[in-house]
Motif scaffolding. Structure first.
Motif, PDB file in Angstrom:
ATOM      1  N   LEU A  13       0.841  -1.196   0.000  1.00  0.00           N
ATOM      2  CA  LEU A  13       0.000   0.000   0.000  1.00  0.00           C
ATOM      3  C   LEU A  13       0.877   1.248   0.000  1.00  0.00           C
ATOM      4  CD1 LEU A  13      -2.694  -1.071   2.622  1.00  0.00           C
ATOM      5  CD2 LEU A  13      -2.885  -1.119   0.125  1.00  0.00           C
ATOM      6  N   SER A  14       0.490   2.215  -0.798  1.00  0.00           N
ATOM      7  CA  SER A  14       1.231   3.471  -0.893  1.00  0.00           C
ATOM      8  C   SER A  14       0.583   4.518   0.000  1.00  0.00           C
ATOM      9  CB  SER A  14       1.200   3.968  -2.344  1.00  0.00           C
ATOM     10  OG  SER A  14       1.523   5.337  -2.421  1.00  0.00           O
ATOM     11  N   ASP A  15       1.379   5.166   0.838  1.00  0.00           N
ATOM     12  CA  ASP A  15       0.831   6.224   1.687  1.00  0.00           C
ATOM     13  C   ASP A  15       0.250   7.360   0.848  1.00  0.00           C
ATOM     14  OD1 ASP A  15       1.515   4.868   3.994  1.00  0.00           O
ATOM     15  OD2 ASP A  15       3.401   5.946   4.266  1.00  0.00           O
ATOM     16  N   THR A  16       0.827   7.625  -0.301  1.00  0.00           N
ATOM     17  CA  THR A  16       0.325   8.686  -1.175  1.00  0.00           C
ATOM     18  C   THR A  16      -1.020   8.307  -1.775  1.00  0.00           C
ATOM     19  OG1 THR A  16       2.569   9.383  -1.699  1.00  0.00           O
ATOM     20  CG2 THR A  16       0.844  10.076  -3.224  1.00  0.00           C
ATOM     21  N   VAL A  17      -1.131   7.097  -2.287  1.00  0.00           N
ATOM     22  CA  VAL A  17      -2.340   6.655  -2.983  1.00  0.00           C
ATOM     23  C   VAL A  17      -3.432   6.232  -2.013  1.00  0.00           C
ATOM     24  CG1 VAL A  17      -3.266   4.936  -4.604  1.00  0.00           C
ATOM     25  CG2 VAL A  17      -0.998   5.933  -4.992  1.00  0.00           C
ATOM     26  N   HIS A  18      -3.066   5.608  -0.912  1.00  0.00           N
ATOM     27  CA  HIS A  18      -4.054   4.976  -0.047  1.00  0.00           C
ATOM     28  C   HIS A  18      -4.951   5.960   0.697  1.00  0.00           C
ATOM     29  CE1 HIS A  18      -5.756   1.465   1.846  1.00  0.00           C
ATOM     30  NE2 HIS A  18      -5.693   2.085   3.012  1.00  0.00           N
ATOM     31  N   GLN A  19      -4.507   7.180   0.887  1.00  0.00           N
ATOM     32  CA  GLN A  19      -5.347   8.165   1.570  1.00  0.00           C
ATOM     33  C   GLN A  19      -6.679   8.232   0.837  1.00  0.00           C
ATOM     34  OE1 GLN A  19      -6.779  11.228   0.939  1.00  0.00           O
ATOM     35  NE2 GLN A  19      -7.142  11.742   3.069  1.00  0.00           N
ATOM     36  N   ARG A  20      -7.781   8.200   1.579  1.00  0.00           N
ATOM     37  CA  ARG A  20      -9.128   8.053   1.008  1.00  0.00           C
ATOM     38  C   ARG A  20      -9.423   9.019  -0.137  1.00  0.00           C
ATOM     39  NH1 ARG A  20     -14.080  10.574   2.107  1.00  0.00           N
ATOM     40  NH2 ARG A  20     -13.155  11.721   3.840  1.00  0.00           N
ATOM     41  N   ASN A  21      -9.175  10.291   0.045  1.00  0.00           N
ATOM     42  CA  ASN A  21      -9.515  11.263  -0.992  1.00  0.00           C
ATOM     43  C   ASN A  21      -8.612  11.139  -2.214  1.00  0.00           C
ATOM     44  OD1 ASN A  21     -11.684  12.544   0.428  1.00  0.00           O
ATOM     45  ND2 ASN A  21     -10.145  13.435   1.764  1.00  0.00           N
ATOM     46  N   ARG A  22      -7.337  10.857  -1.995  1.00  0.00           N
ATOM     47  CA  ARG A  22      -6.438  10.694  -3.143  1.00  0.00           C
ATOM     48  C   ARG A  22      -6.767   9.422  -3.916  1.00  0.00           C
ATOM     49  NH1 ARG A  22      -2.727  13.326   0.608  1.00  0.00           N
ATOM     50  NH2 ARG A  22      -1.827  11.348   1.267  1.00  0.00           N
ATOM     51  N   LEU A  23      -7.150   8.372  -3.212  1.00  0.00           N
ATOM     52  CA  LEU A  23      -7.596   7.149  -3.887  1.00  0.00           C
ATOM     53  C   LEU A  23      -8.848   7.443  -4.717  1.00  0.00           C
ATOM     54  CD1 LEU A  23      -7.192   4.112  -4.332  1.00  0.00           C
ATOM     55  CD2 LEU A  23      -8.521   3.721  -2.247  1.00  0.00           C
ATOM     56  N   GLY A  24      -9.745   8.247  -4.174  1.00  0.00           N
ATOM     57  CA  GLY A  24     -10.943   8.653  -4.913  1.00  0.00           C
ATOM     58  C   GLY A  24     -10.599   9.451  -6.153  1.00  0.00           C
ATOM     59  N   ILE A  25      -9.680  10.392  -6.031  1.00  0.00           N
ATOM     60  CA  ILE A  25      -9.266  11.208  -7.169  1.00  0.00           C
ATOM     61  C   ILE A  25      -8.691  10.329  -8.269  1.00  0.00           C
ATOM     62  CG2 ILE A  25      -7.581  12.923  -7.954  1.00  0.00           C
ATOM     63  CD1 ILE A  25      -7.913  14.194  -5.067  1.00  0.00           C
ATOM     64  N   LEU A  26      -7.777   9.438  -7.907  1.00  0.00           N
ATOM     65  CA  LEU A  26      -7.156   8.567  -8.908  1.00  0.00           C
ATOM     66  C   LEU A  26      -8.167   7.624  -9.547  1.00  0.00           C
ATOM     67  CD1 LEU A  26      -3.770   7.723  -7.170  1.00  0.00           C
ATOM     68  CD2 LEU A  26      -4.133   9.200  -9.172  1.00  0.00           C
ATOM     69  N   THR A  27      -9.059   7.094  -8.748  1.00  0.00           N
ATOM     70  CA  THR A  27     -10.061   6.161  -9.275  1.00  0.00           C
ATOM     71  C   THR A  27     -10.987   6.867 -10.264  1.00  0.00           C
ATOM     72  OG1 THR A  27      -9.980   4.892  -7.232  1.00  0.00           O
ATOM     73  CG2 THR A  27     -11.888   4.541  -8.639  1.00  0.00           C
ATOM     74  N   ILE A  28     -11.451   8.055  -9.913  1.00  0.00           N
ATOM     75  CA  ILE A  28     -12.321   8.814 -10.818  1.00  0.00           C
ATOM     76  C   ILE A  28     -11.551   9.195 -12.075  1.00  0.00           C
ATOM     77  CG2 ILE A  28     -13.565  10.991 -11.117  1.00  0.00           C
ATOM     78  CD1 ILE A  28     -14.336  10.740  -8.092  1.00  0.00           C
ATOM     79  N   ALA A  29     -10.313   9.651 -11.919  1.00  0.00           N
ATOM     80  CA  ALA A  29      -9.507  10.053 -13.074  1.00  0.00           C
ATOM     81  C   ALA A  29      -9.231   8.870 -14.008  1.00  0.00           C
ATOM     82  CB  ALA A  29      -8.199  10.680 -12.616  1.00  0.00           C
ATOM     83  N   GLU A  36     -12.935  17.248 -14.605  1.00  0.00           N
ATOM     84  CA  GLU A  36     -12.908  18.625 -14.131  1.00  0.00           C
ATOM     85  C   GLU A  36     -12.802  18.644 -12.613  1.00  0.00           C
ATOM     86  OE1 GLU A  36     -15.422  22.766 -14.505  1.00  0.00           O
ATOM     87  OE2 GLU A  36     -16.143  21.004 -15.578  1.00  0.00           O
ATOM     88  N   VAL A  37     -11.997  19.555 -12.106  1.00  0.00           N
ATOM     89  CA  VAL A  37     -11.762  19.658 -10.670  1.00  0.00           C
ATOM     90  C   VAL A  37     -13.066  19.936  -9.916  1.00  0.00           C
ATOM     91  CG1 VAL A  37     -10.618  21.077  -8.912  1.00  0.00           C
ATOM     92  CG2 VAL A  37      -9.331  20.217 -10.866  1.00  0.00           C
ATOM     93  N   ALA A  38     -13.950  20.735 -10.494  1.00  0.00           N
ATOM     94  CA  ALA A  38     -15.233  21.017  -9.835  1.00  0.00           C
ATOM     95  C   ALA A  38     -16.028  19.728  -9.619  1.00  0.00           C
ATOM     96  CB  ALA A  38     -16.046  22.022 -10.648  1.00  0.00           C
ATOM     97  N   TYR A  39     -15.963  18.810 -10.573  1.00  0.00           N
ATOM     98  CA  TYR A  39     -16.651  17.524 -10.418  1.00  0.00           C
ATOM     99  C   TYR A  39     -16.044  16.732  -9.260  1.00  0.00           C
ATOM    100  CZ  TYR A  39     -18.271  12.804 -11.143  1.00  0.00           C
ATOM    101  OH  TYR A  39     -18.815  11.563 -10.944  1.00  0.00           O
ATOM    102  N   LEU A  40     -14.715  16.708  -9.184  1.00  0.00           N
ATOM    103  CA  LEU A  40     -14.054  15.996  -8.085  1.00  0.00           C
ATOM    104  C   LEU A  40     -14.465  16.566  -6.735  1.00  0.00           C
ATOM    105  CD1 LEU A  40     -10.420  15.649  -9.457  1.00  0.00           C
ATOM    106  CD2 LEU A  40     -12.075  13.803  -9.116  1.00  0.00           C
ATOM    107  N   ALA A  43     -18.058  15.367  -6.103  1.00  0.00           N
ATOM    108  CA  ALA A  43     -18.167  13.911  -5.952  1.00  0.00           C
ATOM    109  C   ALA A  43     -17.551  13.428  -4.646  1.00  0.00           C
ATOM    110  CB  ALA A  43     -17.523  13.203  -7.140  1.00  0.00           C
ATOM    111  N   LEU A  44     -16.433  14.046  -4.250  1.00  0.00           N
ATOM    112  CA  LEU A  44     -15.719  13.597  -3.051  1.00  0.00           C
ATOM    113  C   LEU A  44     -16.071  14.421  -1.811  1.00  0.00           C
ATOM    114  CD1 LEU A  44     -12.265  12.955  -4.743  1.00  0.00           C
ATOM    115  CD2 LEU A  44     -13.997  11.253  -4.106  1.00  0.00           C
ATOM    116  N   GLU A  45     -16.951  15.414  -2.009  1.00  0.00           N
ATOM    117  CA  GLU A  45     -17.424  16.261  -0.911  1.00  0.00           C
ATOM    118  C   GLU A  45     -16.262  16.916  -0.167  1.00  0.00           C
ATOM    119  OE1 GLU A  45     -20.056  13.797   1.422  1.00  0.00           O
ATOM    120  OE2 GLU A  45     -21.540  13.710  -0.182  1.00  0.00           O
ATOM    121  N   LEU A  46     -15.401  17.592  -0.939  1.00  0.00           N
ATOM    122  CA  LEU A  46     -14.228  18.256  -0.388  1.00  0.00           C
ATOM    123  C   LEU A  46     -14.353  19.768  -0.553  1.00  0.00           C
ATOM    124  CD1 LEU A  46     -11.454  15.975  -1.906  1.00  0.00           C
ATOM    125  CD2 LEU A  46     -12.185  16.053   0.476  1.00  0.00           C
ATOM    126  N   THR A  47     -13.695  20.503   0.326  1.00  0.00           N
ATOM    127  CA  THR A  47     -13.590  21.941   0.130  1.00  0.00           C
ATOM    128  C   THR A  47     -12.570  22.187  -0.980  1.00  0.00           C
ATOM    129  OG1 THR A  47     -11.786  22.206   1.715  1.00  0.00           O
ATOM    130  CG2 THR A  47     -14.052  22.369   2.591  1.00  0.00           C
TER     131      THR A  47
END
Length: 114
Positions: A13-29, A36-40, A43-47
Motif C-alpha cells: 500500500l502506498s501512503d500517497t495513494v491509499h489516503q481516502r480522498n487521493r484514492l478517490g481522485i485517482l479512481t475517478i480520473a 474537471e476539478v469542480a466535479y471531483l 463527488a468527493l465532498e471536499l472543500t
C-alpha cells in the motif's frame, strides 16, 4: 503463515495513494480521459482548499497532470491520470485484493462469548 518474499500485503500500500480522498481522485480520473476539478470537489465532498492540497500531493508524485484552461470565458481546471498514476492505482488495488483474499481465507472469525 508464510507470505513469500513479498512480505505482508500491506507493504504494497502506498501512503500517497491509499489516503481516502487521493484514492478517490485517482479512481475517478482512471475512469475518464480527463476530469474537471469542480466535479471531483462535488463527488468527493471536499472543500476547494482540501482538494487543492490532495491534487498538489498527487501532482508532485507525478501521478496526475493538471491542465488549466478556459471553457468559454470561464477558467477551468482538469486533471488526467498519468501512466505512473495508473500503475500506482493498479498496485494499490492489487494489494487490497490480496488483503481481501487473505481475510476471506480465514472464514468467519470466532464470535466472542460472554
Amino acid at each position: 503463515m508464510s507470505t513469500g518474499t513479498g512480505g505482508h500485503p500491506t507493504n504494497g500500500l502506498s501512503d500517497t495513494v491509499h489516503q481516502r480522498n487521493r484514492l478517490g481522485i485517482l479512481t475517478i480520473a482512471a475512469e475518464a480521459e480527463q476530469v474537471e476539478v469542480a466535479y471531483l470537489r462535488e463527488a468527493l465532498e471536499l472543500t476547494a482548499g482540501n482538494l487543492s492540497r490532495h491534487l498538489a500531493v498527487l501532482a508532485e508524485a507525478e501521478l496526475i497532470h493538471i491542465d488549466r484552461g478556459y471553457h468559454g470565458r470561464r477558467p477551468k481546471t482538469w486533471i488526467r491520470i498519468t501512466e505512473q498514476g495508473q500503475a500506482a492505482l493498479t498496485a494499490e488495488i492489487d494489494a487490497l485484493r490480496e488483503l481481501l483474499r487473505r481475510h476471506q481465507e480465514l472464514g468467519d472469525p470466532p464470535q466472542p462469548t460472554g
